[in-house]
Design an enzyme around this catalytic site. Structure first.
Site, PDB file in Angstrom:
ATOM      1  N   LEU B 225       0.767  -1.112  -0.072  1.00  0.00           N
ATOM      2  CA  LEU B 225       0.055   0.010   0.053  1.00  0.00           C
ATOM      3  C   LEU B 225       0.967   1.409  -0.042  1.00  0.00           C
ATOM      4  O   LEU B 225       1.757   1.469   0.874  1.00  0.00           O
ATOM      5  CB  LEU B 225      -0.837   0.088   1.200  1.00  0.00           C
ATOM      6  N   ASP B 226       0.534   2.371  -0.962  1.00  0.00           N
ATOM      7  CA  ASP B 226       0.935   3.708  -0.824  1.00  0.00           C
ATOM      8  C   ASP B 226       2.664   3.357  -1.331  1.00  0.00           C
ATOM      9  O   ASP B 226       3.439   4.538  -1.060  1.00  0.00           O
ATOM     10  CB  ASP B 226       1.120   4.447   0.317  1.00  0.00           C
ATOM     11  N   ALA B 227       2.990   2.360  -1.838  1.00  0.00           N
ATOM     12  CA  ALA B 227       4.383   2.034  -2.424  1.00  0.00           C
ATOM     13  C   ALA B 227       4.482   1.918  -3.847  1.00  0.00           C
ATOM     14  O   ALA B 227       5.728   1.611  -4.321  1.00  0.00           O
ATOM     15  CB  ALA B 227       5.186   0.849  -1.487  1.00  0.00           C
TER      16      ALA B 227
END
Lengths: 283, 283, 283, 283
Positions: B225-227
């Site tokens: 997530l968010d990477a």
């Protein structure tokens, strides 16, 4: 191994880029970076390439003569030079030293690929700042005879084999003959976001107009003052409580940044002038 | 005459660009625009070209089969498509509609090359905004069974031949299987300048940390997530007097701009994903 | 006539600003500028005022004693000083000189209200740059015994009556006792847009993450590294073709600007620290 | 409890702010926020205050009559209104809908404190966009008789008790009588960073000049076209490869942001016009 920078412009035609990159590959060159732009309106092609040795056949000298033939076929204007060759650059300055100090720091740190054989000024004020860096300082008197003063500037530029002159807040208007002699090789910083506030006292006029942005414009000097091809611009927000002195202060940072970037693009052969405009392959 | 967009990446070697541009020229194609980047660390070559007919020999179909041979020799991943072909795009949204409204306007005005066969939401709120544009709205209930809900989302995407899914403030974490099925084809907008404030409530945390900048990040959704690879970021200045609601308000403009630009770059084939990073040939 | 700068914070209550401005008027002071902020969450009031003589009754000394009474009634923390009094500031630097050179230029030009009694470094490299400005340079060896080295730094700061210490890319972590002794009087520049890339090597990590923005953060140094109150931040766009060295180069301009602004706000008494955050009345 | 917004300007004198804040406190009002500016050149004082009930004595009506006496003593121009009262606003638009759509979204979401009783246009194109929001759309024909058309516009504004008219890319020059009747109550968006490219076709002229920045300016409409007080400006970087259509596209985002912010500042009583300039207490 040294990198070679090729810069060129020519009439557009099918296969121009293929022929250029093909020639580079045929000579054993490896493309590190290529930037290209075609102006559809004028039908003109612009490119810049960074090339290093791709195999043992590569020789910059051999490539140059080989490329000269191709360039002739393409009717191209072009230059080729080692990426690490520094540009002989004169800085012209009046009394304000912020752009000068910034350029000197970037030169000293190696950030800008410059040699600075001379700094020229119509005032004596900046002499200590310049001489302590080991750079000769030429004070030319502009009070009596401007024509003679500019003749002297021209002599100094020629005597120092200057390739680029940077007007780092030099408050004298260059004569046409000097602009022509150093066509696209004189960079000026104007203290407004051109074409707003062409001419004198832009910060005062910005204050009076109540703009919410001020700025600076880095452009080539031409006979038509403040109308030369724009290389770079920078802006900063201002508020109603900023008086003209505040605008001068805030503007200095815009001026320094826009000028430093513009000079960098030029000395890295990232700028191609075409009519009134500058194609800038930014890095 | 239609323009063809070619996008490719392959191992770097001497002459790669020459071979590509040479093939284009040999097939009678005229290069309108070419962007190129070589990642020296990984030794990988990336390019995008816009090609139109240069002479009567040009045929996009013929070029495609000719290019397929070259691409095989170069071990390249590549795509080719008409510039004017619109991308079938699903928008996923929760309750906040600012990104949705912005994308709908850009779609309606023709600024973005999208077809929008469906909007999917875990809430009914945005239905009127979507249906008045003549776009079907699928409300999927996520309250009871998230796995089943995402299975349903997957069905809707497949049934609509969706090529791109845009998470326009969709407040559900995508399962790994969906990220993999639509690898590099799900674009998310995160409401902070990543990697700052990864995770939930970034505006509240930005307020508590007292940052002077807030922002938004447009990136590909990945399992981590968010990477995912970052396509675009935008920031805005904030002051001590801005409370969390102000940050939300100011952040909305960042989110809309970053998402719209990221989607544009994607649908114009200007983004090439390489490992954790996105090469973006901006326009 | 000298201007007086009053800075204060206290519990909020009805009429606080009226009482402050009333007292200024009653003493014959003329308000040139007043900035005010109330933090509703914590119920705290913050203000800064610039006052000059409004009539012949005005005396800064008399006002100070009069104001002390009011401040006691308001339970206020406050400072008062002449606007033109320069702040005794030590600069701490390691090897990189870009922030140092920038601060020295702004100091020399009068743009920043500083006196610089000493520059301290853990390396000898910057000595010539500093001594040619007539400023003493103290080289403190940090290789052998860091504790002893910081004791020496503390001695130098005290011996020079330093009011503000600026860490202009000083690559040593300050011990807690020094942060506490100079609480809210040590300003650091961190080379990322915090809280992204807290800690070491932010440019390398920014490159690896593939962000599209880099930045710099000017903040007060606290024991909790990189977590001190943020005064100012600056960002710059980067592209996929920028390698870590490019990020370092582009970041230097962010660092210089953010640090110079942060120092300016501090020395002009425009910053009030409240818990983890800094209220900044920008100019 | 409703917040009251007070806005005022008057000749500067010792104690003006003390008298204003003192009166607020005396009436039992609690200051939530105060912004103040003194123009030293003209000796003029400007202020905005947000006041809520501080104790049970507070009554907005009582405060208003009390304040009227003070305002008379100060020779002040002033307004007072509840913060949550929405401004009756007419939007005028031609064919381009991007600013209209943006304002409608911000209105619908509650981000802008507007009521929109009517949208007026010289074209029928935007009718569906407006009517689907439940807002009447008045199409006024400007082809035959411009004077009569503007008379009709004036009638519509008056009939709808319009307090603010927003020219959201309305391509007709307002007559002097209308500018005077709605002095400092007509907001225009100009598609350049004024004073650059005053007049028609700014994007085309920006392209021809080769600027590296384009922008938009939100200002009050005055008889002297494009010379009204500037409320807000926004810029975007452009490159040599952007043609006039690209500038139009990129400029739309500048226009939307600058107009939305300018309208917000106006409806929140954050703008005070003084001669040719606008004091803007930004939020």
């Amino acid at each position: 191994m040294a990198t070679t920078i090729l810069k060129l412009n020519c009439p557009d035609a099918v296969g121009v880029l293929a022929r250029i990159t093909g020639r580079i590959a045929a000579e054993g060159g490896n493309l590190l970076e290529v930037s290209q732009y075609t102006d559809k309106t004028s039908g003109w092609f612009f490119a810049r390439a960074a090339v290093e040795a791709g195999d043992s056949a590569w020789s910059p000298e051999k490539f140059e003569s080989s490329f000269a033939q191709l360039a002739a076929e393409l009717n191209a204007s072009w230059t080729m030079r080692p990426a690490d060759r520094k540009r002989r650059t004169a800085i012209l300055v009046s009394k304000q030293d912020h752009c000068l100090v910034d350029l000197l720091w970037r030169w000293r740190s190696g950030e800008l690929g410059l040699e600075i054989p001379v700094v020229i000024s119509n005032h004596p004020d900046c002499r200590p700042l310049v001489e302590r860096e080991g750079i000769p300082y030429e004070h030319v008197d502009f009070c009596d005879d401007k024509d003679a003063a500019f003749q002297r500037v021209g002599e100094i530029l020629r005597a120092n084999d200057v390739e680029l002159a940077v007007l780092a807040r030099f408050m004298q208007v260059l004569p046409g003959w000097l602009c022509r002699e150093y066509d696209a090789r004189v960079i000026n910083i104007h203290h407004s976001f051109l074409p707003a506030f062409v001419g004198a006292n832009p910060y005062k006029r910005a204050f009076e107009r109540g703009v919410k942005l001020i700025g600076a414009t880095c452009h080539y000097a031409t006979e038509d003052l403040d109308a030369g091809p724009i290389i770079e611009q920078e802006v900063a927000r201002v508020e109603h409580y900023h008086d003209p002195d505040d605008l001068v202060r805030l503007g200095r940072d815009c001026e320094r940044l826009a000028l430093a970037r513009g000079v960098r693009y030029h000395v890295e052969d990232r700028v191609l002038v075409h009519g009134a405009k500058a194609i800038v392959f930014r890095d």
